[in-house]
Design a protein around this motif. Structure first.
Motif, PDB file in Angstrom:
ATOM      1  N   GLN A 293       0.835  -1.195   0.000  1.00 37.21           N
ATOM      2  CA  GLN A 293       0.000   0.000   0.000  1.00 37.21           C
ATOM      3  C   GLN A 293       0.872   1.248   0.000  1.00 37.21           C
ATOM      4  OE1 GLN A 293      -2.759   0.188   3.255  1.00 37.21           O
ATOM      5  NE2 GLN A 293      -3.813   1.991   2.495  1.00 37.21           N
ATOM      6  N   VAL A 294       0.575   2.153  -0.940  1.00 39.05           N
ATOM      7  CA  VAL A 294       1.284   3.432  -0.985  1.00 39.05           C
ATOM      8  C   VAL A 294       0.523   4.422  -0.111  1.00 39.05           C
ATOM      9  CG1 VAL A 294       2.091   5.317  -2.449  1.00 39.05           C
ATOM     10  CG2 VAL A 294       2.125   2.972  -3.311  1.00 39.05           C
ATOM     11  N   LYS A 295       1.193   4.943   0.881  1.00 38.33           N
ATOM     12  CA  LYS A 295       0.557   5.870   1.821  1.00 38.33           C
ATOM     13  C   LYS A 295       1.231   7.231   1.755  1.00 38.33           C
ATOM     14  CE  LYS A 295      -0.844   2.271   5.114  1.00 38.33           C
ATOM     15  NZ  LYS A 295      -0.735   1.801   6.509  1.00 38.33           N
ATOM     16  N   VAL A 296       0.412   8.262   1.773  1.00 40.25           N
ATOM     17  CA  VAL A 296       0.918   9.634   1.804  1.00 40.25           C
ATOM     18  C   VAL A 296       0.826  10.141   3.229  1.00 40.25           C
ATOM     19  CG1 VAL A 296       0.634  11.982   0.969  1.00 40.25           C
ATOM     20  CG2 VAL A 296       0.234  10.065  -0.570  1.00 40.25           C
ATOM     21  N   SER A 297       1.944  10.543   3.762  1.00 40.24           N
ATOM     22  CA  SER A 297       1.977  11.052   5.141  1.00 40.24           C
ATOM     23  C   SER A 297       2.230  12.558   5.101  1.00 40.24           C
ATOM     24  CB  SER A 297       3.098  10.353   5.931  1.00 40.24           C
ATOM     25  OG  SER A 297       3.170  10.885   7.234  1.00 40.24           O
ATOM     26  N   ARG A 298       1.247  13.316   5.513  1.00 42.82           N
ATOM     27  CA  ARG A 298       1.394  14.776   5.561  1.00 42.82           C
ATOM     28  C   ARG A 298       1.642  15.188   7.005  1.00 42.82           C
ATOM     29  NH1 ARG A 298      -0.252  16.742   0.680  1.00 42.82           N
ATOM     30  NH2 ARG A 298      -1.572  15.359  -0.567  1.00 42.82           N
ATOM     31  N   LYS A 299       2.754  15.826   7.230  1.00 47.67           N
ATOM     32  CA  LYS A 299       3.119  16.171   8.588  1.00 47.67           C
ATOM     33  C   LYS A 299       3.195  17.684   8.789  1.00 47.67           C
ATOM     34  CE  LYS A 299       5.650  11.932   9.582  1.00 47.67           C
ATOM     35  NZ  LYS A 299       6.890  11.337  10.111  1.00 47.67           N
ATOM     36  N   LYS A 300       2.576  18.124   9.856  1.00 50.11           N
ATOM     37  CA  LYS A 300       2.678  19.522  10.252  1.00 50.11           C
ATOM     38  C   LYS A 300       3.779  19.618  11.292  1.00 50.11           C
ATOM     39  CE  LYS A 300       0.168  23.234  12.607  1.00 50.11           C
ATOM     40  NZ  LYS A 300       0.604  24.319  11.747  1.00 50.11           N
ATOM     41  N   VAL A 301       4.819  20.369  10.957  1.00 52.18           N
ATOM     42  CA  VAL A 301       5.981  20.418  11.849  1.00 52.18           C
ATOM     43  C   VAL A 301       5.940  21.616  12.786  1.00 52.18           C
ATOM     44  CG1 VAL A 301       7.457  19.161  10.243  1.00 52.18           C
ATOM     45  CG2 VAL A 301       7.330  21.628  10.068  1.00 52.18           C
ATOM     46  N   ASP A 302       5.047  22.571  12.504  1.00 52.90           N
ATOM     47  CA  ASP A 302       4.956  23.756  13.355  1.00 52.90           C
ATOM     48  C   ASP A 302       3.936  23.533  14.476  1.00 52.90           C
ATOM     49  OD1 ASP A 302       6.746  25.066  11.676  1.00 52.90           O
ATOM     50  OD2 ASP A 302       5.132  25.747  10.355  1.00 52.90           O
ATOM     51  N   MET A 303       4.035  24.373  15.475  1.00 55.35           N
ATOM     52  CA  MET A 303       3.086  24.285  16.589  1.00 55.35           C
ATOM     53  C   MET A 303       1.783  24.977  16.201  1.00 55.35           C
ATOM     54  SD  MET A 303       3.622  25.356  20.582  1.00 55.35           S
ATOM     55  CE  MET A 303       3.370  27.119  20.400  1.00 55.35           C
ATOM     56  N   TYR A 304       0.679  24.335  16.526  1.00 59.43           N
ATOM     57  CA  TYR A 304      -0.626  24.956  16.292  1.00 59.43           C
ATOM     58  C   TYR A 304      -0.791  26.183  17.192  1.00 59.43           C
ATOM     59  CZ  TYR A 304      -2.477  20.994  13.579  1.00 59.43           C
ATOM     60  OH  TYR A 304      -2.714  20.044  12.620  1.00 59.43           O
ATOM     61  N   ARG A 305      -1.612  27.114  16.700  1.00 55.87           N
ATOM     62  CA  ARG A 305      -1.977  28.279  17.506  1.00 55.87           C
ATOM     63  C   ARG A 305      -3.490  28.448  17.483  1.00 55.87           C
ATOM     64  NH1 ARG A 305       2.889  29.210  15.386  1.00 55.87           N
ATOM     65  NH2 ARG A 305       4.499  30.159  16.684  1.00 55.87           N
ATOM     66  N   ILE A 306      -4.019  28.999  18.561  1.00 58.18           N
ATOM     67  CA  ILE A 306      -5.469  29.184  18.678  1.00 58.18           C
ATOM     68  C   ILE A 306      -5.892  30.389  17.855  1.00 58.18           C
ATOM     69  CG2 ILE A 306      -7.377  29.649  20.249  1.00 58.18           C
ATOM     70  CD1 ILE A 306      -5.752  28.302  22.455  1.00 58.18           C
ATOM     71  N   LYS A 307      -6.836  30.162  16.932  1.00 56.10           N
ATOM     72  CA  LYS A 307      -7.382  31.250  16.127  1.00 56.10           C
ATOM     73  C   LYS A 307      -8.647  31.808  16.765  1.00 56.10           C
ATOM     74  CE  LYS A 307      -8.866  32.136  11.362  1.00 56.10           C
ATOM     75  NZ  LYS A 307      -9.094  31.515  10.028  1.00 56.10           N
ATOM     76  N   GLY A 308      -9.379  30.931  17.448  1.00 55.43           N
ATOM     77  CA  GLY A 308     -10.602  31.334  18.138  1.00 55.43           C
ATOM     78  C   GLY A 308     -11.128  30.163  18.945  1.00 55.43           C
TER      79      GLY A 308
END
Length: 566
Positions: A293-308
Motif C-alpha cells: 500500500q502506498v501511503k501519503v503522510s502529511r506532517k505539520k511540523v509547526d506548533m498549532y496556535r489558537i485562532k478562536g
C-alpha cells in the motif's frame, strides 16, 4: 587646415543643443536630437523618432520636445511625470488612470469598459494628480512590505526545495522497499518452486524403485524357471532326478503364478506423475493491485496556535446533576459524541448548531468512547468492567454488551480489534466478540510500562499507537503493540486524553496542568497549544476535526471547549 575625424565630431557636437542617445551609443554618430522619450530615458533624432512611430511596441511611448528632456534630468524640474507601465489586458496602453473606488491603476480602455459605474470624481489622471496621489510614506511602507514578503517567499521557496528533496528521497526509499519486497517474494516463490521440484523428484524415485523392484522380481523368477526347464530336460532317463526336479518346478510354478497374478493387477494400474498448480495462489496474485500500500503522510511540523474558541453547553432538560465528560469521539458524519458521567448518558452534538441533538440513557456510568464503524460506537464501563455498544444510526440506542474481568477505562478500535486500558498496569487487546487476544504490560526487558493507563489512539496509518498514562506521560508503540518510547514533561500533570491530527502530531491532555500539549509521532514535544488562560480547567478527553482544524476538549464541567486552530 586639416582636422581629425574625432575633432570634427567634437565640433559638430558643440553645434547641437541635444544629440541622439541611440545613435551615439550604438553607432558612434553625433546626430541632432528633436525629441526626448520618457520610456527610453533618452534623446531621439528624427530617424529614431520615426522608428518610434513605426514599431507597435514603441508607438505609445511619450515623446517630448528635446528641450523638455533637459529639464527631465534636473531634479528641480517641473516636467510632468508619466507612468511607463503597460496594461496587461490592453497591450500597449499605459497605466495612467487611477480609480479611487477600486483603488487600482488602469488604462483608458479599462476605464471605458470596466469602470463605467464608478463616479467621475473618483477617476483621476495619474500625471495630472500625481502631486496629490503620491505619498512618500506609502512607498516606504510598501517597500518594507515587499522586502518582508520577498524574504518570506524566498524562505518558502527554499522550504519547498527541501521538501522536494525529502520527497525524492522518500520516493527512492519506497521504491527500494518495493524492490526488496519483490526480491523476497521471488525468493519465497523460488523456494516453494524448489520444494515442489524436490517433491516431484522424490515421488518419481519412489515410483521408479517400485517398478524396478517388480521388474527385478519378474526377471529373477523367469531365470529360475528357465533353469528348472533345463534340469528337467537333462534328467530324462533318471526318474529320481526327474521326480526331484518336477517337485522343485511345481513349487516354483506356484510362486511364479502368485507373482504373475500380483503383477497382472499392478500392470492394470497406469502409473503417472503430474503437477497441479495451486490455483488459489494464482488467483490471489491476479487479484493484487500492487504488492503493498502506498501511503501519503502529511506532517505539520509547526506548533498549532489558537485562532478562536467557543463553549458548547452539553446540559439538557432531564439532567439530574451537573455534567462531567471523561470521553468524546467524532463520527464519520461529523457529529461529536460525548459521555456524561453523572447523568449516565451519551450525548450527540450537532457541530453546525453547536448543541445537543440526541442522547441515550445507559445502564452504568460511561467513561471513554470510540467509533467502531460508521453506525456504531463502543463505551467503557469502569467497574464492573465492560464494553457497551451503541447504535448511532438515526436515534442512538444501546445494543450488545461485553462483560470483562477487569476495570475498563480507555478504548479504541482498529482492524476489528478493541484496545482497552484498565487505569492500571495493563493494555488488553480483544476481538469484537470479547475474546482476549493479547495483554501488554511490560517491555522486552520485563520493565512495567504503565502506572495508570488511560486513553488510547492510533495514528492515521495505523502503524503507531499512543497511550496516555496518568503518571508516566505519553507512551508510544508500533502498530503491532511493540514498545517504542515514553515521553514525559513538566508541562504535563496527570495525563488523560490523547488524539492525533492526521498530520503526524499527537495532542496530549494534562488534567491537573489544565492544558493540551502537542507532540510529534516520535514522542518529541512541540509545545503547549492550549492553557488554563484559554478557558481550560481539568480537561479529560480530546479529539480533532481534521477538515475544520478544530480541537474539541471535554472537562469536568457542563462545557465542551472548541478551539479553532491554525
Amino acid at each position: 587646415m586639416a582636422y581629425s575625424k574625432s575633432f570634427q565630431a567634437k565640433m559638430s557636437e558643440e553645434c547641437f543643443d541635444f544629440t541622439c542617445t541611440t545613435c551615439e551609443e550604438n553607432y558612434n554618430k553625433i546626430v541632432e536630437a528633436v525629441r526626448y522619450c520618457i520610456e527610453c530615458s533618452g534623446y531621439c533624432c528624427q530617424s529614431c523618432t520615426d522608428a518610434h512611430k513605426a514599431f507597435p511596441t514603441l508607438r505609445n511611448h511619450n515623446l517630448l520636445d528635446a528641450s523638455q528632456g533637459s529639464q527631465a534630468g534636473n531634479q528641480q524640474s517641473t516636467l510632468p511625470e508619466f507612468s511607463t507601465e503597460r496594461c496587461s489586458l490592453h497591450k500597449g496602453k499605459i497605466l495612467d488612470v487611477y480609480c479611487q473606488v477600486h483603488d487600482d491603476v488602469v488604462c483608458s480602455t479599462c476605464i471605458a469598459t470596466n469602470h463605467k459605474s464608478c463616479p467621475e470624481n473618483s477617476i483621476h489622471s495619474v500625471p495630472d494628480m500625481i502631486g496629490t496621489l503620491y505619498r512618500l510614506d506609502d512607498t516606504k511602507r510598501i517597500n518594507r512590505q515587499l522586502r518582508k514578503l520577498m524574504t518570506s517567499m524566498k524562505s518558502m521557496s527554499k522550504s519547498k526545495d527541501e521538501k522536494l528533496e525529502a520527497l525524492k528521497g522518500a520516493k527512492h526509499e519506497a521504491i527500494e522497499k518495493v524492490e526488496l519486497y519483490e526480491k523476497a517474494l521471488k525468493s519465497m516463490i523460488g523456494r516453494a518452486a524448489e520444494d515442489s521440484k524436490s517433491e516431484i523428484v522424490t515421488t518419481y524415485q519412489e515410483l521408479e524403485n517400485d517398478i524396478l523392484q517388480d521388474k527385478h522380481n519378474v526377471d529373477t523368477v523367469d531365470d529360475e524357471l528357465q533353469q528348472l526347464e533345463g534340469k528337467l530336460k537333462r534328467s530324462e532317463g533318471n526318474r529320481a532326478q526327474r521326480f526331484v526336479c518336477s517337485k522343485q518346478a511345481d513349487k516354483k510354478l506356484k510362486e511364479a503364478e502368485r507373482l504373475k497374478v500380483n503383477q497382472d493387477k499392478r500392470s492394470n494400474e497406469d502409473v503417472s506423475l503430474s503437477f497441479t498448480p495451486n490455483q488459489s495462489v494464482m488467483n490471489y496474485v491476479k487479484g493484487l493491485h500492487g504488492i503493498g500500500q502506498v501511503k501519503v503522510s502529511r506532517k505539520k511540523v509547526d506548533m498549532y496556535r489558537i485562532k478562536g474558541h467557543r463553549d458548547i453547553d452539553i446540559r439538557m432538560t432531564g439532567d439530574n446533576v451537573r455534567c462531567h465528560s471523561p470521553g468524546c469521539c467524532l463520527t464519520k458524519d461529523n457529529k461529536l459524541i460525548v459521555t456524561d458521567y453523572y447523568n449516565k448518558k451519551l450525548k450527540r452534538i450537532n457541530l453546525d448548531t453547536m448543541s445537543v441533538e440526541d442522547y441515550c440513557k445507559l445502564d452504568d456510568i460511561p467513561y471513554v468512547i470510540c467509533c467502531t464503524g460508521d453506525k456504531e460506537v463502543a463505551v467503557t464501563y469502569y467497574r464492573p468492567g465492560g464494553i457497551q455498544f451503541v447504535s448511532i444510526q438515526h436515534k442512538m440506542s444501546p445494543t450488545r454488551q461485553i462483560k470483562l474481568p477487569h476495570t475498563c477505562y480507555g478504548i479504541t478500535s482498529k482492524n476489528d480489534k478493541l484496545y482497552v486500558t484498565d487505569d492500571g498496569s495493563s493494555l488488553y487487546v480483544y476481538n469484537m466478540t470479547g475474546t482476549l487476544l493479547n495483554t501488554i504490560t511490560s517491555d522486552n526487558s520485563g520493565t512495567s510500562l504503565f502506572s495508570r493507563s488511560r486513553h488510547i489512539t492510533f495514528n492515521e496509518n495505523g502503524d503507531k499507537m499512543f497511550v496516555g498514562d496518568l503518571n508516566k506521560g505519553l507512551i508510544c508503540f508500533d502498530g503491532a503493540g511493540n514498545y517504542l518510547s515514553t515521553s514525559s514533561d513538566n508541562d504535563l500533570k496527570n495525563v488523560d486524553g490523547v488524539c492525533v491530527d492526521g498530520y503526524g502530531n499527537v495532542f496530549v491532555v494534562g488534567c491537573y496542568s489544565h492544558n493540551v500539549v502537542q507532540y510529534n509521532e516520535d514522542g518529541k514535544k512541540i509545545g503547549v497549544i492550549v492553557q488554563q488562560q484559554d478557558g481550560l480547567y481539568t480537561p479529560r478527553s480530546v479529539c480533532f476535526h481534521q477538515e475544520l482544524n478544530r480541537l474539541f476538549v471535554t472537562m469536568n464541567s457542563s462545557n465542551v471547549k472548541m478551539y479553532e486552530l491554525e
